[in-house]
Design a protein around this motif. Structure first.
Motif, mmCIF file in Angstrom:
data_model
loop_
_atom_site.group_PDB
_atom_site.id
_atom_site.type_symbol
_atom_site.label_atom_id
_atom_site.label_comp_id
_atom_site.label_asym_id
_atom_site.label_seq_id
_atom_site.Cartn_x
_atom_site.Cartn_y
_atom_site.Cartn_z
ATOM 1 N N GLN B 97 38.251 38.392 47.318
ATOM 2 C CA GLN B 97 38.063 36.938 47.325
ATOM 3 C C GLN B 97 38.670 36.304 46.070
ATOM 4 N N LYS B 98 38.311 36.829 44.912
ATOM 5 C CA LYS B 98 38.788 36.237 43.654
ATOM 6 C C LYS B 98 40.278 36.535 43.442
ATOM 7 N N GLU B 101 42.244 34.057 45.405
ATOM 8 C CA GLU B 101 42.281 32.764 44.699
ATOM 9 C C GLU B 101 43.306 32.792 43.581
ATOM 10 N N LEU B 102 43.413 33.943 42.920
ATOM 11 C CA LEU B 102 44.271 34.066 41.727
ATOM 12 C C LEU B 102 45.701 34.456 42.075
ATOM 13 N N GLY B 103 46.014 34.570 43.371
ATOM 14 C CA GLY B 103 47.416 34.680 43.780
ATOM 15 C C GLY B 103 47.931 36.053 44.174
ATOM 16 N N GLU B 137 39.972 33.241 54.207
ATOM 17 C CA GLU B 137 39.147 32.101 53.793
ATOM 18 C C GLU B 137 39.442 31.716 52.343
ATOM 19 N N ALA B 138 39.630 32.727 51.490
ATOM 20 C CA ALA B 138 39.924 32.432 50.079
ATOM 21 C C ALA B 138 41.303 31.785 49.938
ATOM 22 N N GLN B 141 40.940 28.177 50.928
ATOM 23 C CA GLN B 141 40.211 27.431 49.901
ATOM 24 C C GLN B 141 41.084 27.192 48.666
ATOM 25 N N ALA B 142 41.950 28.159 48.351
ATOM 26 C CA ALA B 142 42.789 28.072 47.140
ATOM 27 C C ALA B 142 44.078 27.279 47.391
ATOM 28 N N HIS B 143 44.250 26.766 48.622
ATOM 29 C CA HIS B 143 45.467 26.013 48.998
ATOM 30 C C HIS B 143 46.709 26.872 48.876
#
Lengths: 258, 258
Positions: B97-98, B101-103, B137-138, B141-143
């Motif tokens: 998940q994280k 988000e961080l790519g 989902e992440a 959320q992170a676009h």
């Protein structure tokens, strides 16, 4: 090797008998099953860290003696305080555990306009004690020499009032990311001298309100994006701390400090 | 604004009717209560992202039309794959998940010597599907414009065999951190050209075994420390990704790429 933070500094620790009791005794002997001759790191409140060996295990106490000082620098050269708008659920636990691993000097939870969580003042003290314990355990695990501070929940007004205590203040602003702003964070890091203090403000889920942003910028805080992706409220502080570590601990400063 | 990944690319998407059904219909209409005229980001498998508006809401489907393409680059310029020695509990969910988000571009869980978790092969497929859902989902959320891949669990041998597919390979090695090694990570980032692929290997709790480290170095992987503090197995990948984003997205390259 296990690491234990002692409550008091012993001046003549290199020659004195060092006695550990209570939780630390329990963890060493009952949990870790340590024996005479085993070694552990001990850390004083003054951040002096050293290796000590067990001489004797008595009823409810462990007697240790100094073996060698720890010399390597484990703390970030910049003192970073993370101000988190109260997030939902256990996200604050998580920010404090991971933020401590990543080198934060302190944490300031604050009541933000969009915070859904409201802390019951009766329970607040107990919650803060729990968060302090999380910070201590994470600091031990990360081999740090400093336990980050955890402030009791600030009002937004208190956050504004405290901000002049810091040499530099940034606010992580989602709209900056959306607008493609990508200079302020790195520019600020390049201008910071090691030893200075940096406050970074993060909103809760839903971010900071326009009024809050306006007030933070009015007291001179610099809005910054942490990359082009939108990070969750509990992820953004970890990005900032990891980038600060990379900038100061792994990479040379891009420009001479001035 | 909400973001939805479509399963298929529509060639004439700027003029065609775009029909969303199933889970996406449900999320838009039942969860988000979107109405005719509301807008959302749609993203094709080819990473084309654009804003679309709802024309019509039918029984079990939403009809949308193109409004404007999204131009900003949301993906890391380096394709980073995170190889995680199977950690305990739900830590892999968390890394995915994280890390999304961080790519991160992809995730490769692998069975490490010190992995306490052993995946039941019957349940593995189902678990991977769950992890893919977490990544999707992440990413929404992170676009992001790309959903990271999640490979099924590799054996250590498979990990070694796949490593030549990557332009650069690093292994996060706790002993490097303890020994004060602080050059390899930044050196590698400085040598990477945007567009290249980078594999970073992380051990489970307890780290990689000496035999594993030896084998990884033997195939040319570079051992690196991620700062002087000891990071948990689920924290280290986030440090690496945040530092890579900072290096390539927020900071100028230190040296001209060569």
């Amino acid at each position: 090797m296990q690491r234990y933070f002692l409550a008091e500094t012993t001046a003549d620790y290199q020659t004195a008998e060092l006695i550990l009791t209570g939780e630390q005794y329990h963890h060493m002997i009952r949990v870790m099953r340590m024996k005479i001759g085993d070694e552990a790191y001990l850390v004083f409140p003054n951040q002096q860290a050293f290796i000590a060996e067990i001489n004797a295990i008595e009823n409810e106490s462990v007697v240790m003696h100094w073996i060698a000082d720890e010399t390597a620098e484990k703390e970030l050269p910049v003192h970073v305080t993370i101000a988190s708008g109260l997030p939902k659920g256990d996200k604050l636990d998580y920010v404090i555990q991971k933020g401590t691993e990543l080198g934060a000097a302190g944490f300031v939870p604050f009541q933000a306009t969009y915070s859904i969580t409201k802390w019951d003042t009766k329970k607040a003290a107990k919650k803060i004690d729990r968060l302090k314990k999380i910070a201590q355990e994470a600091a031990e695990q990360a081999h740090r020499t400093k336990i980050p501070s955890v402030e009791s929940v600030y009002s937004f007004k208190e956050l504004l009032e405290k901000s002049p205590q810091f040499d530099y203040c940034l606010v992580a602003y989602e709209e900056s990311a959306k607008a493609g702003e990508d200079q302020n964070f790195a520019k600020t890091l390049k201008s910071i001298r090691p030893g200075s203090s940096l406050l970074i403000v993060f909103g809760p889920e839903g971010g900071l309100s326009p009024t809050e942003i306006e007030a933070l910028l009015a007291v001179g805080m610099v809005p910054c994006a942490l990359g082009p992706r939108i990070l969750r409220t509990e992820t953004a502080p970890l990005y900032a701390l990891a980038a600060i570590s990379y900038h100061f601990e792994l990479n040379e400063p891009i420009e001479p400090f001035c």
